[in-house]
Design a protein around this motif. Structure first.
Motif, PDB file in Angstrom:
ATOM      1  N   GLN A  18      -5.720  -6.378   0.030  1.00  0.00           N
ATOM      2  CA  GLN A  18      -6.157  -5.953  -1.084  1.00  0.00           C
ATOM      3  C   GLN A  18      -7.682  -6.220  -1.316  1.00  0.00           C
ATOM      4  O   GLN A  18      -8.711  -5.546  -1.832  1.00  0.00           O
ATOM      5  N   ILE A  51       4.000   1.527   0.029  1.00  0.00           N
ATOM      6  CA  ILE A  51       3.461   0.544  -0.858  1.00  0.00           C
ATOM      7  C   ILE A  51       1.863   0.538  -0.398  1.00  0.00           C
ATOM      8  O   ILE A  51       1.290   0.410  -1.589  1.00  0.00           O
ATOM      9  N   GLY A  54      -3.086   3.708   0.579  1.00  0.00           N
ATOM     10  CA  GLY A  54      -4.270   4.179   1.327  1.00  0.00           C
ATOM     11  C   GLY A  54      -5.484   3.181   1.439  1.00  0.00           C
ATOM     12  O   GLY A  54      -5.134   1.864   1.016  1.00  0.00           O
ATOM     13  N   ALA A  56      -9.736   2.247   0.817  1.00  0.00           N
ATOM     14  CA  ALA A  56     -10.987   2.840   0.291  1.00  0.00           C
ATOM     15  C   ALA A  56     -12.131   1.788   0.304  1.00  0.00           C
ATOM     16  O   ALA A  56     -11.736   0.592   0.352  1.00  0.00           O
TER      17      ALA A  56
ATOM     18  N   GLY B  21     -10.635   4.547   4.230  1.00  0.00           N
ATOM     19  CA  GLY B  21     -11.231   3.073   4.171  1.00  0.00           C
ATOM     20  C   GLY B  21     -11.195   2.713   5.693  1.00  0.00           C
ATOM     21  O   GLY B  21     -11.861   1.859   5.974  1.00  0.00           O
ATOM     22  N   TYR B  55     -13.885  -3.301   1.131  1.00  0.00           N
ATOM     23  CA  TYR B  55     -12.802  -2.676   1.604  1.00  0.00           C
ATOM     24  C   TYR B  55     -11.872  -2.904   0.923  1.00  0.00           C
ATOM     25  O   TYR B  55     -11.394  -4.357   0.665  1.00  0.00           O
ATOM     26  N   ALA B  56     -10.951  -1.972   0.340  1.00  0.00           N
ATOM     27  CA  ALA B  56      -9.610  -2.483  -0.306  1.00  0.00           C
ATOM     28  C   ALA B  56      -8.432  -1.404   0.144  1.00  0.00           C
ATOM     29  O   ALA B  56      -8.428  -0.209   0.242  1.00  0.00           O
ATOM     30  N   ALA B  57      -7.275  -2.177   0.342  1.00  0.00           N
ATOM     31  CA  ALA B  57      -5.883  -1.459   0.424  1.00  0.00           C
ATOM     32  C   ALA B  57      -5.609  -1.018  -0.825  1.00  0.00           C
ATOM     33  O   ALA B  57      -5.514  -1.963  -1.908  1.00  0.00           O
ATOM     34  N   LEU B  58      -5.270   0.351  -1.080  1.00  0.00           N
ATOM     35  CA  LEU B  58      -4.720   0.579  -2.171  1.00  0.00           C
ATOM     36  C   LEU B  58      -3.215   0.303  -2.411  1.00  0.00           C
ATOM     37  O   LEU B  58      -2.374   0.938  -1.366  1.00  0.00           O
ATOM     38  N   ILE B  59      -2.641  -0.373  -3.150  1.00  0.00           N
ATOM     39  CA  ILE B  59      -1.151  -0.731  -3.404  1.00  0.00           C
ATOM     40  C   ILE B  59      -0.683  -0.261  -4.558  1.00  0.00           C
ATOM     41  O   ILE B  59      -1.132  -0.172  -5.845  1.00  0.00           O
ATOM     42  N   ASP B  60       0.584   0.541  -4.481  1.00  0.00           N
ATOM     43  CA  ASP B  60       1.287   1.063  -5.376  1.00  0.00           C
ATOM     44  C   ASP B  60       1.613   0.199  -6.431  1.00  0.00           C
ATOM     45  O   ASP B  60       2.641  -0.889  -6.146  1.00  0.00           O
ATOM     46  N   GLU B  61       1.047   0.209  -7.759  1.00  0.00           N
ATOM     47  CA  GLU B  61       1.606  -1.038  -8.636  1.00  0.00           C
ATOM     48  C   GLU B  61       3.046  -0.774  -8.852  1.00  0.00           C
ATOM     49  O   GLU B  61       3.472  -1.990  -9.159  1.00  0.00           O
TER      50      GLU B  61
END
Lengths: 157, 157
Positions: A18, A51, A54, A56, B21, B55-61
């Motif tokens: 994250q 989960i 993606g 970004a 990303g 940079y960030a991983a997008l995590i499904d809330e």
DNA sequence: GATTTTTTGGTTATTTATATCAAAAAAATT
DNA sequence: AATTTTTTTGATATAAATAACCAAAAAATC
């Protein structure tokens, strides 16, 4: 397909990704206390399960010149599915609209619009936004400054 | 240190990284029409100049269980620097607060709180949030659904 | 407690990233 | 306009990371 429960290793992996989305599997492995192989496998599973949706790059809005945000709350003429769908489809096509929520209460939508400044915002509002069919009224609120920039709930606590 | 102007290659790189990303430099290079070396160098420069802030991983809330968001607008007792700073420092320490803006107008702050549900939200509100010194009043708005999930202005248009 | 299932970690082949440098392109100078 | 200077590019070589495979260990099941 219910998401299987995460163990502490998964949580640790997600938490690190994250904040450092481009960290290498090796570094990740070292910091979560596993060897690279299981970490790579776990990450692949998290991705395939949706989960991790993606990755970004985080880009400084101000550096690009889009430092002027406005919160716009919108009321539509009618709240039938059809009208909502048309509005939402338009919203999704505007890069100026960064974020948009369908709300309960007396306003239908809350959205954030990012532009280069007041002039650009006005241009967007009058030239594009108010042309969406069904928009009954809008109300703009101008922020002074962003205090905390969030993507999603962090796994901090 | 003013950021030097971006050319079309930089824009292309940023645009791709905004959506992918973790794309490799090789793939990036292929898609922007340059060889890997200049792409790697340009990216390093963009990072060092603070254009790419991370940079960030997008995590499904929802997959994590944090599918319940509430917009909270806050009014403080007093609007002196000291009070703002204390409030903001508290806000930054709460993982439940995903996003927070200092606003103009009759409300001082607008923030989004993400929790597992109404019960958790109430716990956060009464147990944590209202204990911040200086909070005069709060007003909660509950969204039904997120229409567009934004991190920052995209470079689409 | 034995068997099955899951998870781990090492190995190897392949891919990717980084640093260096000469060539090409662009910009500046005369 | 031609030359010099500066900047950008792309190739190469080296180091590092990733992905696929499999045997060993751990956990779960019976």
């Amino acid at each position: 397909m219910i998401a299987t429960k995460f163990d502490p290793h998964d949580i640790a992996i997600l938490r690190l990704l994250q904040r450092e989305g481009r960290i290498s599997i090796n570094d990740l492995a070292e910091r979560v206390g596993l060897s690279p192989s299981p970490v790579a496998r776990r990450l692949r599973i998290l991705e395939e399960a949706g989960i991790v949706t993606g990755y970004a790059a985080l880009i400084d809005e101000a550096a690009l010149g889009y430092e002027f945000s406005v919160f716009v709350s919108v009321k539509l003429d009618r709240q039938v599915d059809d009208a909502l769908a048309r509005f939402e489809s338009a919203i999704r096509s505007f890069p100026e609209v960064v974020d948009c929520w369908l709300m309960t209460g007396n306003r239908d939508y809350l959205l954030r619009v990012a532009t280069r400044g007041l002039a650009d915002f006005e241009r967007f509002l009058t030239g594009t936004f108010t042309k969406i069919p069904g928009v009954a009224s809008i109300e703009s609120s101008i922020p002074l400054r962003r205090v905390k920039a969030g993507l999603a709930r962090t796994l901090d606590s």
